[in-house]
Design an enzyme around this catalytic site. Structure first.
Site, PDB file in Angstrom:
ATOM      1  N   PRO A 257       0.842  -1.202   0.000  1.00  0.00           N
ATOM      2  CA  PRO A 257       0.000   0.000   0.000  1.00  0.00           C
ATOM      3  C   PRO A 257       0.876   1.250   0.000  1.00  0.00           C
ATOM      4  O   PRO A 257       1.518   1.575   0.998  1.00  0.00           O
ATOM      5  CB  PRO A 257      -0.802  -0.130   1.303  1.00  0.00           C
ATOM      6  CG  PRO A 257       0.010  -1.029   2.167  1.00  0.00           C
ATOM      7  CD  PRO A 257       0.758  -1.949   1.263  1.00  0.00           C
ATOM      8  N   ASP A 433       5.903   2.016   1.971  1.00  0.00           N
ATOM      9  CA  ASP A 433       4.967   0.913   2.191  1.00  0.00           C
ATOM     10  C   ASP A 433       4.298   1.142   3.548  1.00  0.00           C
ATOM     11  O   ASP A 433       4.957   1.070   4.599  1.00  0.00           O
ATOM     12  CB  ASP A 433       5.747  -0.412   2.166  1.00  0.00           C
ATOM     13  CG  ASP A 433       4.844  -1.632   2.291  1.00  0.00           C
ATOM     14  OD1 ASP A 433       3.687  -1.485   2.735  1.00  0.00           O
ATOM     15  OD2 ASP A 433       5.313  -2.747   1.974  1.00  0.00           O
ATOM     16  N   HIS A 434       2.993   1.393   3.519  1.00  0.00           N
ATOM     17  CA  HIS A 434       2.283   1.744   4.755  1.00  0.00           C
ATOM     18  C   HIS A 434       2.150   0.563   5.708  1.00  0.00           C
ATOM     19  O   HIS A 434       1.756   0.743   6.871  1.00  0.00           O
ATOM     20  CB  HIS A 434       0.899   2.321   4.432  1.00  0.00           C
ATOM     21  CG  HIS A 434       0.486   3.424   5.365  1.00  0.00           C
ATOM     22  ND1 HIS A 434       0.902   3.508   6.666  1.00  0.00           N
ATOM     23  CD2 HIS A 434      -0.322   4.504   5.174  1.00  0.00           C
ATOM     24  CE1 HIS A 434       0.376   4.558   7.249  1.00  0.00           C
ATOM     25  NE2 HIS A 434      -0.369   5.200   6.349  1.00  0.00           N
ATOM     26  N   ARG A 435       2.461  -0.653   5.257  1.00  0.00           N
ATOM     27  CA  ARG A 435       2.492  -1.786   6.169  1.00  0.00           C
ATOM     28  C   ARG A 435       3.690  -1.677   7.114  1.00  0.00           C
ATOM     29  O   ARG A 435       3.658  -2.160   8.254  1.00  0.00           O
ATOM     30  CB  ARG A 435       2.596  -3.104   5.394  1.00  0.00           C
ATOM     31  CG  ARG A 435       1.434  -3.405   4.479  1.00  0.00           C
ATOM     32  CD  ARG A 435       1.691  -4.652   3.655  1.00  0.00           C
ATOM     33  NE  ARG A 435       2.913  -4.519   2.838  1.00  0.00           N
ATOM     34  CZ  ARG A 435       3.408  -5.498   2.075  1.00  0.00           C
ATOM     35  NH1 ARG A 435       2.812  -6.688   2.057  1.00  0.00           N
ATOM     36  NH2 ARG A 435       4.493  -5.284   1.361  1.00  0.00           N
ATOM     37  N   VAL A 437       5.761   1.393   7.337  1.00  0.00           N
ATOM     38  CA  VAL A 437       6.070   2.761   7.747  1.00  0.00           C
ATOM     39  C   VAL A 437       4.778   3.527   7.997  1.00  0.00           C
ATOM     40  O   VAL A 437       3.898   3.592   7.129  1.00  0.00           O
ATOM     41  CB  VAL A 437       6.895   3.480   6.655  1.00  0.00           C
ATOM     42  CG1 VAL A 437       7.257   4.900   7.103  1.00  0.00           C
ATOM     43  CG2 VAL A 437       8.158   2.682   6.311  1.00  0.00           C
TER      44      VAL A 437
END
Length: 463
Positions: A257, A433-435, A437
Protein backbone atom coordinates in the site's frame (compact mmCIF):
# COMPACT_ATOMS: atom_id res chain seq x y z
CA UNK A 1 32.54 -36.63 -29.80
CA UNK A 2 29.69 -34.09 -29.84
CA UNK A 3 28.92 -32.11 -26.68
CA UNK A 4 25.86 -29.88 -26.31
CA UNK A 5 25.92 -26.73 -24.22
CA UNK A 6 22.57 -25.67 -22.79
CA UNK A 7 21.70 -22.15 -21.67
CA UNK A 8 22.47 -22.12 -17.95
CA UNK A 9 20.60 -20.44 -15.14
CA UNK A 10 22.54 -17.18 -14.92
CA UNK A 11 21.95 -16.86 -11.22
CA UNK A 12 18.87 -14.64 -11.49
CA UNK A 13 16.06 -17.21 -11.38
CA UNK A 14 14.89 -16.06 -14.81
CA UNK A 15 13.40 -18.60 -17.24
CA UNK A 16 14.82 -17.22 -20.51
CA UNK A 17 17.32 -14.93 -22.17
CA UNK A 18 17.62 -13.23 -25.56
CA UNK A 19 20.64 -14.04 -27.69
CA UNK A 20 22.26 -10.69 -28.50
CA UNK A 21 25.08 -11.90 -30.71
CA UNK A 22 27.39 -14.82 -31.36
CA UNK A 23 31.11 -14.31 -30.90
CA UNK A 24 31.82 -17.51 -32.84
CA UNK A 25 30.57 -19.18 -36.01
CA UNK A 26 30.17 -22.79 -37.08
CA UNK A 27 33.57 -24.30 -37.78
CA UNK A 28 35.46 -22.02 -35.41
CA UNK A 29 38.04 -23.48 -33.06
CA UNK A 30 37.42 -22.22 -29.54
CA UNK A 31 39.34 -22.39 -26.29
CA UNK A 32 38.10 -23.23 -22.84
CA UNK A 33 36.48 -20.13 -21.27
CA UNK A 34 36.57 -18.14 -24.52
CA UNK A 35 33.51 -15.90 -24.82
CA UNK A 36 31.14 -17.49 -27.33
CA UNK A 37 28.02 -15.32 -27.05
CA UNK A 38 26.29 -12.39 -25.40
CA UNK A 39 22.81 -12.96 -23.97
CA UNK A 40 20.44 -10.41 -22.52
CA UNK A 41 18.30 -11.30 -19.54
CA UNK A 42 15.66 -9.17 -17.90
CA UNK A 43 18.41 -7.56 -15.85
CA UNK A 44 21.70 -7.42 -17.73
CA UNK A 45 23.76 -8.38 -20.76
CA UNK A 46 25.91 -11.37 -19.86
CA UNK A 47 28.87 -12.94 -21.63
CA UNK A 48 28.84 -16.75 -21.92
CA UNK A 49 32.20 -18.54 -21.77
CA UNK A 50 32.80 -21.79 -23.59
CA UNK A 51 32.71 -24.87 -21.35
CA UNK A 52 34.83 -26.80 -23.87
CA UNK A 53 37.86 -26.51 -26.10
CA UNK A 54 36.99 -27.77 -29.54
CA UNK A 55 35.23 -26.94 -32.80
CA UNK A 56 31.82 -25.28 -33.06
CA UNK A 57 29.63 -27.90 -34.70
CA UNK A 58 26.30 -26.06 -34.75
CA UNK A 59 24.61 -22.92 -33.45
CA UNK A 60 21.05 -23.68 -32.33
CA UNK A 61 19.76 -20.10 -32.09
CA UNK A 62 20.12 -16.86 -34.00
CA UNK A 63 20.68 -13.33 -32.76
CA UNK A 64 17.38 -11.98 -31.48
CA UNK A 65 15.97 -15.38 -30.50
CA UNK A 66 14.60 -15.83 -26.98
CA UNK A 67 16.08 -19.04 -25.56
CA UNK A 68 14.69 -20.88 -22.54
CA UNK A 69 17.03 -21.90 -19.74
CA UNK A 70 18.03 -25.52 -20.38
CA UNK A 71 17.59 -25.32 -24.15
CA UNK A 72 20.52 -26.38 -26.36
CA UNK A 73 22.45 -23.29 -27.41
CA UNK A 74 25.53 -24.63 -29.18
CA UNK A 75 27.15 -27.97 -30.06
CA UNK A 76 30.88 -28.70 -29.96
CA UNK A 77 32.92 -31.34 -31.75
CA UNK A 78 35.53 -32.41 -29.21
CA UNK A 79 37.08 -34.99 -31.48
CA UNK A 80 38.14 -32.78 -34.40
CA UNK A 81 36.35 -31.27 -37.36
CA UNK A 82 36.64 -29.36 -40.57
CA UNK A 83 37.28 -25.62 -40.23
CA UNK A 84 37.97 -23.94 -43.49
CA UNK A 85 38.76 -27.18 -45.29
CA UNK A 86 41.44 -28.38 -42.87
CA UNK A 87 41.44 -30.53 -39.82
CA UNK A 88 41.43 -28.49 -36.65
CA UNK A 89 43.99 -29.44 -34.02
CA UNK A 90 41.52 -29.95 -31.20
CA UNK A 91 44.15 -31.55 -29.03
CA UNK A 92 46.16 -28.36 -29.22
CA UNK A 93 43.09 -26.33 -28.29
CA UNK A 94 42.50 -28.59 -25.32
CA UNK A 95 46.15 -28.28 -24.32
CA UNK A 96 45.86 -24.50 -24.46
CA UNK A 97 42.73 -24.64 -22.32
CA UNK A 98 44.48 -26.90 -19.83
CA UNK A 99 47.46 -24.56 -19.74
CA UNK A 100 45.15 -21.68 -18.96
CA UNK A 101 43.57 -23.69 -16.17
CA UNK A 102 47.05 -24.47 -14.77
CA UNK A 103 47.79 -20.73 -14.81
CA UNK A 104 45.05 -20.11 -12.29
CA UNK A 105 41.77 -20.59 -14.17
CA UNK A 106 39.30 -23.26 -13.18
CA UNK A 107 38.62 -26.10 -15.55
CA UNK A 108 34.92 -25.36 -15.37
CA UNK A 109 33.93 -21.82 -16.44
CA UNK A 110 31.86 -19.60 -14.22
CA UNK A 111 28.54 -19.33 -16.06
CA UNK A 112 27.04 -16.69 -13.77
CA UNK A 113 27.56 -13.05 -14.68
CA UNK A 114 30.90 -12.22 -16.25
CA UNK A 115 32.73 -15.45 -15.63
CA UNK A 116 34.68 -15.67 -18.87
CA UNK A 117 38.42 -15.90 -18.48
CA UNK A 118 40.54 -13.02 -19.79
CA UNK A 119 40.75 -13.25 -23.55
CA UNK A 120 43.97 -14.15 -25.23
CA UNK A 121 45.34 -11.74 -27.79
CA UNK A 122 45.36 -14.58 -30.31
CA UNK A 123 42.01 -14.96 -32.01
CA UNK A 124 40.74 -18.26 -33.46
CA UNK A 125 40.64 -18.48 -37.21
CA UNK A 126 37.22 -18.21 -38.79
CA UNK A 127 36.00 -19.40 -42.11
CA UNK A 128 35.31 -16.59 -44.54
CA UNK A 129 31.77 -16.41 -45.82
CA UNK A 130 30.01 -14.32 -48.39
CA UNK A 131 27.39 -11.74 -47.54
CA UNK A 132 23.98 -12.15 -49.10
CA UNK A 133 22.06 -9.04 -50.07
CA UNK A 134 18.44 -9.36 -51.02
CA UNK A 135 15.89 -6.81 -52.15
CA UNK A 136 12.91 -6.22 -49.88
CA UNK A 137 9.38 -5.57 -51.10
CA UNK A 138 10.07 -1.83 -50.94
CA UNK A 139 13.14 -2.29 -53.19
CA UNK A 140 15.29 -1.42 -50.16
CA UNK A 141 18.36 -3.58 -49.95
CA UNK A 142 18.62 -5.34 -46.60
CA UNK A 143 22.00 -6.66 -45.57
CA UNK A 144 21.93 -10.23 -44.28
CA UNK A 145 25.04 -11.71 -42.74
CA UNK A 146 25.92 -14.29 -40.11
CA UNK A 147 27.99 -13.12 -37.13
CA UNK A 148 31.62 -12.34 -38.02
CA UNK A 149 31.09 -12.69 -41.79
CA UNK A 150 33.46 -10.72 -43.99
CA UNK A 151 32.74 -9.04 -47.33
CA UNK A 152 34.78 -10.46 -50.19
CA UNK A 153 36.09 -7.37 -51.93
CA UNK A 154 39.70 -6.52 -52.76
CA UNK A 155 39.64 -3.66 -50.27
CA UNK A 156 38.55 -5.75 -47.28
CA UNK A 157 41.03 -7.90 -45.44
CA UNK A 158 40.27 -11.56 -44.80
CA UNK A 159 42.07 -11.37 -41.45
CA UNK A 160 39.99 -12.36 -38.42
CA UNK A 161 38.18 -9.45 -36.81
CA UNK A 162 38.24 -8.46 -33.17
CA UNK A 163 34.96 -8.60 -31.31
CA UNK A 164 32.91 -5.48 -32.20
CA UNK A 165 32.51 -3.03 -29.32
CA UNK A 166 29.29 -1.03 -29.07
CA UNK A 167 26.52 0.05 -26.69
CA UNK A 168 23.10 -1.68 -26.33
CA UNK A 169 21.20 1.12 -28.21
CA UNK A 170 23.65 0.85 -31.12
CA UNK A 171 23.26 -2.94 -31.19
CA UNK A 172 19.47 -2.49 -31.18
CA UNK A 173 19.71 -0.17 -34.18
CA UNK A 174 22.02 -2.54 -36.05
CA UNK A 175 19.65 -5.42 -35.34
CA UNK A 176 16.65 -3.47 -36.65
CA UNK A 177 18.57 -2.55 -39.82
CA UNK A 178 19.73 -6.14 -40.31
CA UNK A 179 23.41 -5.20 -40.05
CA UNK A 180 26.15 -7.38 -38.60
CA UNK A 181 28.28 -5.18 -36.34
CA UNK A 182 31.31 -7.30 -37.19
CA UNK A 183 31.26 -5.59 -40.60
CA UNK A 184 31.17 -2.05 -39.22
CA UNK A 185 34.36 -0.10 -38.57
CA UNK A 186 34.50 2.27 -35.60
CA UNK A 187 35.42 5.81 -36.64
CA UNK A 188 36.52 7.08 -33.22
CA UNK A 189 39.83 6.50 -31.49
CA UNK A 190 38.10 4.55 -28.70
CA UNK A 191 37.26 1.69 -31.05
CA UNK A 192 33.60 1.73 -29.97
CA UNK A 193 31.08 1.55 -32.82
CA UNK A 194 28.74 4.53 -32.72
CA UNK A 195 25.25 5.11 -34.08
CA UNK A 196 26.76 7.27 -36.83
CA UNK A 197 29.06 4.41 -37.86
CA UNK A 198 26.05 2.08 -38.19
CA UNK A 199 23.96 4.61 -40.14
CA UNK A 200 26.81 5.38 -42.55
CA UNK A 201 27.38 1.67 -43.11
CA UNK A 202 23.64 1.22 -43.69
CA UNK A 203 23.67 4.01 -46.25
CA UNK A 204 26.57 2.44 -48.12
CA UNK A 205 24.88 -0.96 -48.02
CA UNK A 206 21.59 0.47 -49.28
CA UNK A 207 19.74 -0.04 -46.01
CA UNK A 208 17.34 2.55 -44.61
CA UNK A 209 17.98 4.20 -41.27
CA UNK A 210 15.08 4.13 -38.87
CA UNK A 211 15.33 7.43 -37.09
CA UNK A 212 17.51 9.32 -34.70
CA UNK A 213 18.55 8.80 -31.12
CA UNK A 214 18.41 11.48 -28.48
CA UNK A 215 20.66 10.99 -25.49
CA UNK A 216 20.05 12.99 -22.32
CA UNK A 217 23.56 13.61 -20.99
CA UNK A 218 22.26 14.16 -17.48
CA UNK A 219 20.45 10.82 -17.50
CA UNK A 220 21.62 7.33 -18.34
CA UNK A 221 20.94 7.02 -22.09
CA UNK A 222 17.27 6.84 -23.12
CA UNK A 223 17.09 5.71 -26.75
CA UNK A 224 13.98 6.24 -28.88
CA UNK A 225 13.72 4.83 -32.39
CA UNK A 226 11.23 6.62 -34.61
CA UNK A 227 9.09 4.54 -37.00
CA UNK A 228 9.87 4.33 -40.71
CA UNK A 229 8.17 6.84 -42.95
CA UNK A 230 4.59 5.83 -43.74
CA UNK A 231 4.22 3.45 -40.78
CA UNK A 232 1.38 4.36 -38.43
CA UNK A 233 2.33 2.02 -35.60
CA UNK A 234 5.40 0.23 -34.31
CA UNK A 235 5.20 -3.04 -32.38
CA UNK A 236 7.99 -4.04 -30.02
CA UNK A 237 8.09 -7.42 -28.25
CA UNK A 238 7.70 -7.13 -24.47
CA UNK A 239 10.80 -8.79 -23.11
CA UNK A 240 14.09 -8.14 -21.39
CA UNK A 241 14.32 -5.27 -18.93
CA UNK A 242 10.97 -3.79 -19.98
CA UNK A 243 9.16 -7.06 -19.22
CA UNK A 244 10.93 -7.48 -15.89
CA UNK A 245 10.30 -3.86 -14.86
CA UNK A 246 6.61 -4.05 -15.76
CA UNK A 247 6.12 -7.21 -13.70
CA UNK A 248 8.00 -5.74 -10.74
CA UNK A 249 6.06 -2.47 -10.80
CA UNK A 250 2.68 -4.21 -11.01
CA UNK A 251 3.65 -6.55 -8.19
CA UNK A 252 4.76 -3.62 -6.04
CA UNK A 253 1.77 -1.41 -6.80
CA UNK A 254 -0.75 -4.14 -6.01
CA UNK A 255 1.08 -5.64 -3.01
CA UNK A 256 2.47 -2.74 -1.00
CA UNK A 257 0.00 0.00 0.00
CA UNK A 258 1.80 3.09 -1.32
CA UNK A 259 1.74 6.46 0.40
CA UNK A 260 3.64 9.43 -1.08
CA UNK A 261 4.58 12.59 0.80
CA UNK A 262 6.12 15.74 -0.69
CA UNK A 263 8.39 18.41 0.71
CA UNK A 264 9.84 21.43 -1.11
CA UNK A 265 13.18 22.58 0.29
CA UNK A 266 15.68 25.42 -0.20
CA UNK A 267 18.93 23.69 -1.28
CA UNK A 268 20.96 26.83 -1.98
CA UNK A 269 23.54 25.92 0.68
CA UNK A 270 24.02 22.51 -0.89
CA UNK A 271 24.39 24.07 -4.35
CA UNK A 272 27.07 26.41 -2.98
CA UNK A 273 28.83 23.50 -1.28
CA UNK A 274 28.87 21.54 -4.54
CA UNK A 275 30.31 24.56 -6.36
CA UNK A 276 33.11 24.78 -3.79
CA UNK A 277 33.89 21.10 -4.29
CA UNK A 278 34.27 21.66 -8.02
CA UNK A 279 36.74 24.48 -7.36
CA UNK A 280 38.81 22.28 -5.02
CA UNK A 281 41.38 20.33 -7.04
CA UNK A 282 41.50 17.54 -4.48
CA UNK A 283 37.73 16.97 -4.78
CA UNK A 284 36.93 18.02 -8.36
CA UNK A 285 37.73 14.58 -9.77
CA UNK A 286 34.97 13.01 -7.64
CA UNK A 287 32.26 15.09 -9.38
CA UNK A 288 30.16 15.44 -6.26
CA UNK A 289 26.61 16.48 -7.18
CA UNK A 290 23.16 16.79 -5.66
CA UNK A 291 22.59 13.03 -6.05
CA UNK A 292 25.61 12.18 -3.91
CA UNK A 293 24.61 14.67 -1.20
CA UNK A 294 21.07 13.28 -1.18
CA UNK A 295 22.46 9.73 -0.97
CA UNK A 296 24.55 10.70 2.05
CA UNK A 297 21.55 12.38 3.68
CA UNK A 298 19.46 9.25 3.11
CA UNK A 299 22.09 6.98 4.67
CA UNK A 300 22.28 9.20 7.74
CA UNK A 301 18.50 9.44 8.08
CA UNK A 302 18.00 5.68 7.70
CA UNK A 303 20.22 5.13 10.74
CA UNK A 304 17.74 7.17 12.80
CA UNK A 305 14.59 5.85 11.10
CA UNK A 306 15.24 2.13 10.47
CA UNK A 307 11.58 1.46 9.64
CA UNK A 308 12.29 2.79 6.15
CA UNK A 309 15.20 0.36 5.79
CA UNK A 310 13.17 -2.80 6.29
CA UNK A 311 11.29 -5.45 4.34
CA UNK A 312 7.95 -7.27 4.68
CA UNK A 313 8.41 -11.05 4.70
CA UNK A 314 4.88 -12.28 4.08
CA UNK A 315 5.84 -15.97 3.97
CA UNK A 316 7.55 -15.87 7.36
CA UNK A 317 5.11 -13.37 8.85
CA UNK A 318 8.00 -11.14 9.87
CA UNK A 319 9.32 -7.62 9.39
CA UNK A 320 13.01 -7.75 8.48
CA UNK A 321 14.96 -4.70 9.60
CA UNK A 322 18.32 -4.15 7.89
CA UNK A 323 21.31 -2.78 9.78
CA UNK A 324 23.10 -1.83 6.57
CA UNK A 325 22.11 0.22 3.52
CA UNK A 326 22.26 -1.24 0.01
CA UNK A 327 21.30 1.96 -1.76
CA UNK A 328 19.49 1.44 -5.07
CA UNK A 329 19.94 4.09 -7.78
CA UNK A 330 17.18 4.00 -10.42
CA UNK A 331 18.82 4.27 -13.83
CA UNK A 332 17.01 4.90 -17.11
CA UNK A 333 18.96 3.15 -19.88
CA UNK A 334 18.41 2.28 -23.50
CA UNK A 335 17.22 -1.15 -22.35
CA UNK A 336 14.76 0.23 -19.82
CA UNK A 337 14.77 0.96 -16.09
CA UNK A 338 17.28 -0.83 -13.88
CA UNK A 339 17.97 -0.32 -10.16
CA UNK A 340 21.49 -1.46 -9.27
CA UNK A 341 22.56 -0.76 -5.72
CA UNK A 342 25.62 0.45 -3.85
CA UNK A 343 26.55 -2.11 -1.21
CA UNK A 344 27.00 -0.89 2.38
CA UNK A 345 26.49 2.71 1.32
CA UNK A 346 26.30 3.76 4.97
CA UNK A 347 30.05 3.20 5.29
CA UNK A 348 31.03 5.45 2.36
CA UNK A 349 32.15 9.06 2.51
CA UNK A 350 30.49 11.70 0.33
CA UNK A 351 33.31 11.47 -2.23
CA UNK A 352 33.13 7.67 -2.25
CA UNK A 353 29.36 7.80 -2.79
CA UNK A 354 29.85 10.16 -5.74
CA UNK A 355 32.43 7.79 -7.25
CA UNK A 356 30.15 4.79 -6.72
CA UNK A 357 27.18 6.55 -8.34
CA UNK A 358 29.28 7.55 -11.36
CA UNK A 359 30.64 4.02 -11.78
CA UNK A 360 27.14 2.61 -11.49
CA UNK A 361 25.90 5.04 -14.14
CA UNK A 362 28.68 4.24 -16.60
CA UNK A 363 28.18 0.51 -16.14
CA UNK A 364 24.41 0.80 -16.61
CA UNK A 365 24.90 3.00 -19.68
CA UNK A 366 26.95 0.24 -21.29
CA UNK A 367 24.38 -2.45 -20.37
CA UNK A 368 27.01 -4.27 -18.30
CA UNK A 369 25.52 -4.09 -14.82
CA UNK A 370 26.16 -7.51 -13.17
CA UNK A 371 22.93 -9.21 -12.04
CA UNK A 372 24.21 -9.39 -8.46
CA UNK A 373 24.30 -5.57 -8.32
CA UNK A 374 20.53 -5.45 -8.84
CA UNK A 375 19.74 -7.81 -5.99
CA UNK A 376 19.43 -7.16 -2.27
CA UNK A 377 18.64 -3.43 -2.30
CA UNK A 378 17.17 -1.95 0.90
CA UNK A 379 16.22 1.61 -0.15
CA UNK A 380 16.20 3.40 -3.52
CA UNK A 381 16.63 6.90 -4.95
CA UNK A 382 15.41 8.10 -8.34
CA UNK A 383 16.44 11.45 -9.81
CA UNK A 384 13.56 12.65 -11.98
CA UNK A 385 14.97 16.16 -11.85
CA UNK A 386 17.46 15.39 -14.65
CA UNK A 387 14.46 15.28 -16.99
CA UNK A 388 13.23 18.70 -15.86
CA UNK A 389 10.46 17.22 -13.68
CA UNK A 390 9.62 18.87 -10.34
CA UNK A 391 8.03 15.88 -8.60
CA UNK A 392 6.39 12.50 -9.05
CA UNK A 393 5.00 9.52 -7.17
CA UNK A 394 7.69 6.83 -7.50
CA UNK A 395 6.79 3.16 -7.15
CA UNK A 396 8.68 1.25 -4.48
CA UNK A 397 11.23 -1.27 -5.69
CA UNK A 398 9.87 -4.73 -4.72
CA UNK A 399 11.30 -5.99 -1.44
CA UNK A 400 12.01 -2.50 -0.08
CA UNK A 401 10.08 -0.18 2.21
CA UNK A 402 10.51 3.17 0.47
CA UNK A 403 11.92 5.17 -2.44
CA UNK A 404 12.90 8.85 -2.63
CA UNK A 405 12.46 10.92 -5.81
CA UNK A 406 14.57 14.05 -6.34
CA UNK A 407 12.98 16.82 -8.38
CA UNK A 408 14.66 19.46 -10.51
CA UNK A 409 16.60 22.26 -8.77
CA UNK A 410 14.89 25.54 -9.70
CA UNK A 411 16.15 29.08 -9.19
CA UNK A 412 13.04 30.91 -7.95
CA UNK A 413 11.77 33.50 -5.45
CA UNK A 414 11.71 32.09 -1.92
CA UNK A 415 11.30 33.41 1.60
CA UNK A 416 14.76 33.74 3.15
CA UNK A 417 15.47 35.40 6.50
CA UNK A 418 12.28 37.40 6.40
CA UNK A 419 12.75 38.60 2.85
CA UNK A 420 12.08 37.32 -0.67
CA UNK A 421 15.21 36.23 -2.50
CA UNK A 422 16.19 34.05 -5.45
CA UNK A 423 17.07 30.64 -4.06
CA UNK A 424 17.75 27.12 -5.35
CA UNK A 425 14.64 25.08 -4.57
CA UNK A 426 13.76 21.42 -5.17
CA UNK A 427 10.90 19.07 -4.28
CA UNK A 428 11.42 15.71 -2.61
CA UNK A 429 8.83 12.93 -2.95
CA UNK A 430 8.92 9.91 -0.64
CA UNK A 431 6.81 6.82 -1.38
CA UNK A 432 6.67 4.20 1.38
CA UNK A 433 4.97 0.91 2.19
CA UNK A 434 2.28 1.74 4.75
CA UNK A 435 2.49 -1.79 6.17
CA UNK A 436 6.01 -1.00 7.35
CA UNK A 437 6.07 2.76 7.75
CA UNK A 438 3.53 4.99 9.48
CA UNK A 439 2.85 8.49 8.25
CA UNK A 440 4.69 10.01 11.21
CA UNK A 441 7.82 7.93 10.57
CA UNK A 442 7.85 8.66 6.85
CA UNK A 443 7.33 12.39 7.42
CA UNK A 444 10.11 12.64 10.02
CA UNK A 445 12.50 10.79 7.72
CA UNK A 446 11.71 13.12 4.81
CA UNK A 447 12.13 16.22 7.00
CA UNK A 448 15.51 14.96 8.18
CA UNK A 449 16.75 14.34 4.62
CA UNK A 450 15.51 17.80 3.63
CA UNK A 451 17.27 19.29 6.65
CA UNK A 452 20.65 18.02 5.45
CA UNK A 453 20.02 19.37 1.95
CA UNK A 454 18.92 22.73 3.39
CA UNK A 455 21.88 22.93 5.77
CA UNK A 456 24.62 20.41 4.82
CA UNK A 457 26.46 21.24 8.05
CA UNK A 458 23.69 19.43 9.95
CA UNK A 459 25.23 16.17 8.73
CA UNK A 460 27.98 16.79 11.28
CA UNK A 461 25.37 16.30 14.03
CA UNK A 462 24.05 12.97 12.73
CA UNK A 463 25.37 9.46 12.81
Amino acid sequence: MIEEFRLPDLGEGLPEAELVQWMVAEGDTVKLNQTIAEVETAKAIVELPSPHAGVVKALHAAAGDVVEVGAVLISFDLGGGDAGGAKVPVAEARAEGAAEADAGEKAQPNLVGYGAAPRSSARPQRRARSVAVRAAASDTAVLEAAPHDVIHTPEVSEAPRERPRSTPPVRALAKQLGIDLALVEASGVSGVISRTDVEEFAARAGATAVGSQTVAEESLDIAELTPRSGERTTRTPIRGVRKHTAAAMVRSAFTAPHVTTFLTVDVTATSELITSFKADRSLAEHRIGIMAVAAKAVCLALGRHPELNSAWDDAAGEIVQHHYVNLGIAAATGRGLVVPNIRDAQDLTLAELADAIRTLAETARGGKTPPVDMMGGTFSITNVGVFGVDAGTPIINPGEAAILALGAVRRQPWEYRGEVALRDVMTLALSFDHRLVDGEQGSKFLVEVAGVLREPGRAMLLR
